[in-house]
Design an enzyme around this catalytic site. Structure first.
Site, PDB file in Angstrom:
ATOM      1  N   ILE A  17      44.447 -32.382  50.094  1.00 38.64           N
ATOM      2  CA  ILE A  17      45.444 -32.885  49.148  1.00 38.64           C
ATOM      3  C   ILE A  17      46.580 -33.482  49.965  1.00 38.64           C
ATOM      4  O   ILE A  17      47.249 -32.773  50.729  1.00 38.64           O
ATOM      5  CB  ILE A  17      45.975 -31.745  48.253  1.00 38.64           C
ATOM      6  CG1 ILE A  17      44.821 -30.954  47.634  1.00 38.64           C
ATOM      7  CG2 ILE A  17      46.905 -32.310  47.189  1.00 38.64           C
ATOM      8  CD1 ILE A  17      43.909 -31.774  46.768  1.00 38.64           C
ATOM      9  N   SER A  36      45.589 -49.145  28.182  1.00 41.36           N
ATOM     10  CA  SER A  36      45.857 -48.265  29.319  1.00 41.36           C
ATOM     11  C   SER A  36      47.260 -47.679  29.240  1.00 41.36           C
ATOM     12  O   SER A  36      48.235 -48.392  28.975  1.00 41.36           O
ATOM     13  CB  SER A  36      45.697 -49.027  30.637  1.00 41.36           C
ATOM     14  OG  SER A  36      46.112 -48.217  31.729  1.00 41.36           O
ATOM     15  N   ILE A  70      33.157 -43.562  28.159  1.00 42.75           N
ATOM     16  CA  ILE A  70      33.838 -43.232  26.904  1.00 42.75           C
ATOM     17  C   ILE A  70      33.032 -43.743  25.717  1.00 42.75           C
ATOM     18  O   ILE A  70      32.890 -43.052  24.705  1.00 42.75           O
ATOM     19  CB  ILE A  70      35.262 -43.809  26.887  1.00 42.75           C
ATOM     20  CG1 ILE A  70      36.085 -43.266  28.056  1.00 42.75           C
ATOM     21  CG2 ILE A  70      35.960 -43.476  25.570  1.00 42.75           C
ATOM     22  CD1 ILE A  70      37.453 -43.903  28.212  1.00 42.75           C
ATOM     23  N   TYR A 112      45.024 -56.709  36.169  1.00 44.72           N
ATOM     24  CA  TYR A 112      44.210 -56.018  35.163  1.00 44.72           C
ATOM     25  C   TYR A 112      45.087 -55.445  34.054  1.00 44.72           C
ATOM     26  O   TYR A 112      44.841 -55.685  32.858  1.00 44.72           O
ATOM     27  CB  TYR A 112      43.408 -54.907  35.835  1.00 44.72           C
ATOM     28  CG  TYR A 112      42.753 -53.954  34.863  1.00 44.72           C
ATOM     29  CD1 TYR A 112      41.640 -54.344  34.133  1.00 44.72           C
ATOM     30  CD2 TYR A 112      43.259 -52.661  34.670  1.00 44.72           C
ATOM     31  CE1 TYR A 112      41.035 -53.478  33.228  1.00 44.72           C
ATOM     32  CE2 TYR A 112      42.661 -51.793  33.779  1.00 44.72           C
ATOM     33  CZ  TYR A 112      41.560 -52.204  33.062  1.00 44.72           C
ATOM     34  OH  TYR A 112      40.975 -51.348  32.172  1.00 44.72           O
ATOM     35  N   LYS A 124      45.468 -56.307  29.907  1.00 38.93           N
ATOM     36  CA  LYS A 124      45.310 -55.326  28.829  1.00 38.93           C
ATOM     37  C   LYS A 124      46.542 -55.303  27.926  1.00 38.93           C
ATOM     38  O   LYS A 124      46.429 -55.204  26.695  1.00 38.93           O
ATOM     39  CB  LYS A 124      45.056 -53.940  29.424  1.00 38.93           C
ATOM     40  CG  LYS A 124      43.774 -53.813  30.235  1.00 38.93           C
ATOM     41  CD  LYS A 124      42.531 -53.854  29.361  1.00 38.93           C
ATOM     42  CE  LYS A 124      42.261 -52.499  28.731  1.00 38.93           C
ATOM     43  NZ  LYS A 124      40.957 -52.489  28.001  1.00 38.93           N
ATOM     44  N   ALA A 134      34.777 -52.635  25.787  1.00 38.01           N
ATOM     45  CA  ALA A 134      34.285 -53.525  26.843  1.00 38.01           C
ATOM     46  C   ALA A 134      35.453 -54.220  27.530  1.00 38.01           C
ATOM     47  O   ALA A 134      36.402 -54.660  26.888  1.00 38.01           O
ATOM     48  CB  ALA A 134      33.331 -54.556  26.248  1.00 38.01           C
ATOM     49  N   ALA A 135      35.390 -54.318  28.857  1.00 41.19           N
ATOM     50  CA  ALA A 135      36.472 -54.943  29.620  1.00 41.19           C
ATOM     51  C   ALA A 135      35.959 -55.362  30.987  1.00 41.19           C
ATOM     52  O   ALA A 135      34.942 -54.855  31.472  1.00 41.19           O
ATOM     53  CB  ALA A 135      37.645 -53.975  29.770  1.00 41.19           C
TER      54      ALA A 135
END
Length: 311
Positions: free
Chosen positions: A195, A113, A12, A139, A143, A69-70
């Site tokens: 699937i 997110s 991104i 995580y 965030k 950045a993460a």
């Protein structure tokens, strides 16, 4: 404007830099390894070596920092990763905002997110309950905590903060482990895809250029607060595979379904409501089919079929 982008080597971030330059902005890319940043022959672009926790390079009248950045753990279920997630994603983001404010940076954009929301069968809006305990909790909690800290700091220090809660982003240059690039590589080479769960898994898939446009609109229109950055539509895995097969000209019988195709409860994630972004930022995201066609048009069918441009 002078824009500062962290996470400049990522999927991104790289796209964001290109779009910002195309709009006439100046861009400073911050990266731990500047050699990994895609070179651009543009006098308005420069790269600086930087890691989270380091002081910011000297900046002159920076209009905004766009923070991508993460720390993304290798194992989302490993509780030992929690400390590092909070150290980098929460404390690191807050420290960056503090450094930015001390240098007179005017705005801060944080990429969060859209999976922080509590599971729901309805569209998730910015005011929906956020309670990420069902997946990637350490995580996602880091965030979400970063959002809270940044918005509080911004309010107290008169530095407007914009939070973008991203759906599942896809498009040119993306990494190859997700559902979309996996389907493209398999179907593009004539291999079948399976699937599972009757195709009931769903997720909001948003084209990378829509996310980038929304981030730049937030800066240019000077809008702070939380905004969902999705397509506004939930796409089921079966639909995604069939759409990609059609774009590639692949036989539909390469898409195989395991499990009953019923109208039972969907799996995965609800779509993100984008009404706020539409109203306040003029957001106009593509459907998944439109995004896939845009990707194919940019890279050409041959490169798209082979997965060219995926890192």
């Amino acid at each position: 404007m002078q824009l500062v982008v962290t996470g400049a080597t990522g999927f991104i971030g790289s796209r964001l830099i290109d779009h910002a330059l195309s709009r006439g902005h100046r861009v400073m890319a911050l990266a731990r390894n500047p050699d990994r940043v895609k070179p651009r022959e543009n006098s308005r672009f420069r790269v600086a070596k930087w890691s989270l926790g380091d002081p910011l390079p000297a900046m002159t009248q920076a209009s905004a920092i766009l923070h991508l950045a993460a720390h993304i753990p290798a194992d989302f279920g490993d509780a030992h990763e929690a400390a590092r997630c909070f150290e980098v994603n929460t404390n690191g983001a807050l420290q960056l905002a503090m450094h930015a404010a001390s240098q007179g940076v005017k705005r801060f954009v944080f990429f969060g997110s859209g999976q922080v929301y509590a599971p729901t069968s309805e569209s998730a809006s910015e005011t929906s309950a956020a309670f990420p305990v069902h997946r990637a909790s350490y995580y996602l909690a880091s965030k979400l905590a970063a959002e809270i800290c940044l918005l509080s700091f911004g309010t107290a220090n008169a530095m407007p903060v914009t939070v973008l809660r991203l759906a599942s982003v896809y498009g040119p240059g993306m990494h190859g482990a997700g559902m979309v690039p996996t389907f493209i590589r398999a179907l593009g080479s004539g291999r079948s895809v399976v699937i599972r769960d009757g195709g009931r898994y769903r997720v909001d898939l948003v084209y990378v250029d829509d996310v980038v446009s929304l981030a730049l609109a937030a800066i240019e229109k000077e809008q702070a607060g939380i905004f969902n950055a999705g397509s506004g539509q939930a796409c089921r895995s079966l639909e995604a595979a069939q759409t990609i097969a059609e774009a590639l000209g692949a036989a539909r019988d390469l898409v195989n379904v395991e499990g009953a195709r019923t109208d039972g409860a969907a799996l995965g994630f609800a779509e993100l409501s984008v009404a706020k972004a539409v109203e306040q930022l003029g957001y106009n995201p593509r459907s998944f089919r439109q995004g896939i066609e845009a990707w194919k048009a940019e890279t050409g069918l041959a490169d798209f079929r082979s997965g060219s441009g995926q890192e």
